[in-house]
Structure formats: structure tokens, C-alpha cells
Design a protein around this motif. Sequence first.
Motif, PDB file in Angstrom:
ATOM      1  N   TYR A 184      10.642  -8.692  10.919  1.00  0.00           N
ATOM      2  CA  TYR A 184       9.551  -8.687  10.148  1.00  0.00           C
ATOM      3  C   TYR A 184       8.896  -7.470  10.442  1.00  0.00           C
ATOM      4  O   TYR A 184       8.503  -7.252  11.610  1.00  0.00           O
ATOM      5  CB  TYR A 184       8.648  -9.801  10.246  1.00  0.00           C
ATOM      6  CG  TYR A 184       9.316 -11.167   9.884  1.00  0.00           C
ATOM      7  CD1 TYR A 184       9.483 -11.642   8.741  1.00  0.00           C
ATOM      8  CD2 TYR A 184       9.853 -11.874  10.949  1.00  0.00           C
ATOM      9  CE1 TYR A 184      10.168 -12.711   8.501  1.00  0.00           C
ATOM     10  CE2 TYR A 184      10.303 -13.319  10.925  1.00  0.00           C
ATOM     11  CZ  TYR A 184      10.353 -13.784   9.591  1.00  0.00           C
ATOM     12  OH  TYR A 184      11.130 -14.859   9.539  1.00  0.00           O
ATOM     13  N   ILE A 238       5.065 -14.474   4.255  1.00  0.00           N
ATOM     14  CA  ILE A 238       5.821 -15.187   5.393  1.00  0.00           C
ATOM     15  C   ILE A 238       4.739 -15.840   6.269  1.00  0.00           C
ATOM     16  O   ILE A 238       3.390 -15.344   6.208  1.00  0.00           O
ATOM     17  CB  ILE A 238       6.490 -14.420   6.377  1.00  0.00           C
ATOM     18  CG1 ILE A 238       5.714 -13.149   6.899  1.00  0.00           C
ATOM     19  CG2 ILE A 238       7.867 -13.812   5.495  1.00  0.00           C
ATOM     20  CD1 ILE A 238       6.537 -12.611   8.059  1.00  0.00           C
ATOM     21  N   TYR A 289       1.130 -13.618   6.236  1.00  0.00           N
ATOM     22  CA  TYR A 289       1.268 -12.244   6.186  1.00  0.00           C
ATOM     23  C   TYR A 289       2.186 -11.674   5.069  1.00  0.00           C
ATOM     24  O   TYR A 289       3.096 -12.565   4.535  1.00  0.00           O
ATOM     25  CB  TYR A 289       1.854 -11.451   7.514  1.00  0.00           C
ATOM     26  CG  TYR A 289       1.260 -12.070   8.728  1.00  0.00           C
ATOM     27  CD1 TYR A 289       0.121 -11.008   9.214  1.00  0.00           C
ATOM     28  CD2 TYR A 289       1.785 -12.860   9.437  1.00  0.00           C
ATOM     29  CE1 TYR A 289      -0.327 -11.347  10.473  1.00  0.00           C
ATOM     30  CE2 TYR A 289       1.020 -13.454  10.766  1.00  0.00           C
ATOM     31  CZ  TYR A 289       0.021 -12.398  11.038  1.00  0.00           C
ATOM     32  OH  TYR A 289      -0.525 -12.980  12.219  1.00  0.00           O
ATOM     33  N   ARG A 290       2.254 -10.455   4.597  1.00  0.00           N
ATOM     34  CA  ARG A 290       3.040  -9.896   3.470  1.00  0.00           C
ATOM     35  C   ARG A 290       3.833  -8.856   4.337  1.00  0.00           C
ATOM     36  O   ARG A 290       3.081  -7.770   4.956  1.00  0.00           O
ATOM     37  CB  ARG A 290       2.298  -9.440   2.384  1.00  0.00           C
ATOM     38  CG  ARG A 290       3.268  -8.875   1.559  1.00  0.00           C
ATOM     39  CD  ARG A 290       2.603  -8.632   0.190  1.00  0.00           C
ATOM     40  NE  ARG A 290       2.153  -9.611  -0.736  1.00  0.00           N
ATOM     41  CZ  ARG A 290       2.945 -10.351  -1.272  1.00  0.00           C
ATOM     42  NH1 ARG A 290       4.352 -10.077  -1.348  1.00  0.00           N
ATOM     43  NH2 ARG A 290       2.412 -11.426  -2.186  1.00  0.00           N
ATOM     44  N   LYS A 291       5.157  -9.094   4.583  1.00  0.00           N
ATOM     45  CA  LYS A 291       5.837  -8.106   5.412  1.00  0.00           C
ATOM     46  C   LYS A 291       7.326  -7.820   4.825  1.00  0.00           C
ATOM     47  O   LYS A 291       7.717  -8.503   3.907  1.00  0.00           O
ATOM     48  CB  LYS A 291       6.307  -8.998   6.722  1.00  0.00           C
ATOM     49  CG  LYS A 291       5.149  -9.320   7.582  1.00  0.00           C
ATOM     50  CD  LYS A 291       4.474  -8.256   8.366  1.00  0.00           C
ATOM     51  CE  LYS A 291       3.778  -8.659   9.427  1.00  0.00           C
ATOM     52  NZ  LYS A 291       2.945  -7.554  10.170  1.00  0.00           N
ATOM     53  N   LYS A 336      16.179 -12.293  11.364  1.00  0.00           N
ATOM     54  CA  LYS A 336      15.485 -11.491  10.528  1.00  0.00           C
ATOM     55  C   LYS A 336      14.403 -10.593  11.441  1.00  0.00           C
ATOM     56  O   LYS A 336      14.246 -11.246  12.264  1.00  0.00           O
ATOM     57  CB  LYS A 336      14.467 -12.402   9.537  1.00  0.00           C
ATOM     58  CG  LYS A 336      15.608 -13.159   8.310  1.00  0.00           C
ATOM     59  CD  LYS A 336      14.685 -13.921   7.623  1.00  0.00           C
ATOM     60  CE  LYS A 336      15.138 -14.737   6.423  1.00  0.00           C
ATOM     61  NZ  LYS A 336      16.432 -15.053   6.538  1.00  0.00           N
ATOM     62  N   VAL A 393      10.984  -8.141   5.301  1.00  0.00           N
ATOM     63  CA  VAL A 393      11.850  -8.983   5.968  1.00  0.00           C
ATOM     64  C   VAL A 393      13.092  -8.263   5.713  1.00  0.00           C
ATOM     65  O   VAL A 393      13.966  -8.646   4.928  1.00  0.00           O
ATOM     66  CB  VAL A 393      11.755 -10.308   5.125  1.00  0.00           C
ATOM     67  CG1 VAL A 393      12.750 -11.183   6.071  1.00  0.00           C
ATOM     68  CG2 VAL A 393      10.354 -10.776   5.348  1.00  0.00           C
ATOM     69  N   THR A 416       8.210  -6.625  -0.465  1.00  0.00           N
ATOM     70  CA  THR A 416       7.746  -7.385   0.868  1.00  0.00           C
ATOM     71  C   THR A 416       7.842  -8.914   0.346  1.00  0.00           C
ATOM     72  O   THR A 416       7.945  -9.349  -0.830  1.00  0.00           O
ATOM     73  CB  THR A 416       6.173  -7.126   1.154  1.00  0.00           C
ATOM     74  OG1 THR A 416       5.357  -7.346  -0.059  1.00  0.00           O
ATOM     75  CG2 THR A 416       6.123  -5.852   1.580  1.00  0.00           C
ATOM     76  N   LYS A 417       7.433  -9.966   1.454  1.00  0.00           N
ATOM     77  CA  LYS A 417       7.831 -11.318   1.401  1.00  0.00           C
ATOM     78  C   LYS A 417       6.436 -11.949   1.934  1.00  0.00           C
ATOM     79  O   LYS A 417       6.037 -11.392   3.122  1.00  0.00           O
ATOM     80  CB  LYS A 417       8.917 -11.863   1.689  1.00  0.00           C
ATOM     81  CG  LYS A 417       9.094 -13.167   1.598  1.00  0.00           C
ATOM     82  CD  LYS A 417      10.575 -13.499   1.916  1.00  0.00           C
ATOM     83  CE  LYS A 417      11.074 -14.897   1.456  1.00  0.00           C
ATOM     84  NZ  LYS A 417      12.130 -15.222   1.580  1.00  0.00           N
TER      85      LYS A 417
END
Length: 107
Positions: free
Chosen positions: A36, A80, A87-89, A34, A91, A77-78
Amino acid sequence: MNFELLNNLIKEYVFIVDVLKENVSEEIVNKENKIYLNRETFEKLLSKNMFISLEKKKFFWRNNGWISCDKDPFRFTKVIRIGDKTYRKVVIDLRPYLAIKTAINDW
């Protein structure tokens, strides 16, 4: 079906992943199949080649499993964890990228 559009979307996905893999930094993390990155960076990359709208591209990426997202259908976003921080990133899943690259190399 618009195969030219599909071809452009796939090429853009592969190109963006290639660029991100070469530019790993504090902003861009490559971990466990993955990548990010911040939403702003992701949207900037998708906006470079506007053959369809940014929103349509994001939905296409989400619907085809190129990005992993939270359950909200309008969020790209997800949440993580990296270390002890949350964090909100965006992915990006590398499994489709690897499948595309394998298919291309096998021909």
C-alpha cells in the motif's frame, strides 16, 4: 506486438516492487501479498523512466492486475482499512511479482 515495450513494463514493475519492499515505512506498507502506498509516491516512481506516458502505464498496471482498484475505471486507488483508519491508497498486488520472479529463477 511491441515486445521491447512489454519487457520494459515488466522490468519496471519488478524494479518498483523490489524498491518498495526494501523501503517499507509509514507511507509504504507491505501486508498480505500487497503493498500500500500513496498515489503521489506511486506516480513519482512510474515517472522516473518515461518510455510511455504515465497514464498509459497506470492503465497497463491496472488492466494486468498489478494494482487493485475501486470499480471506477479511471481511478487507480482503492479504499482500504489499516487498523481503525480508512485510507485511499494504491494497492500493488505481489502475486504477479512472485510469479515473474519464480519464472526468472527457474530458467
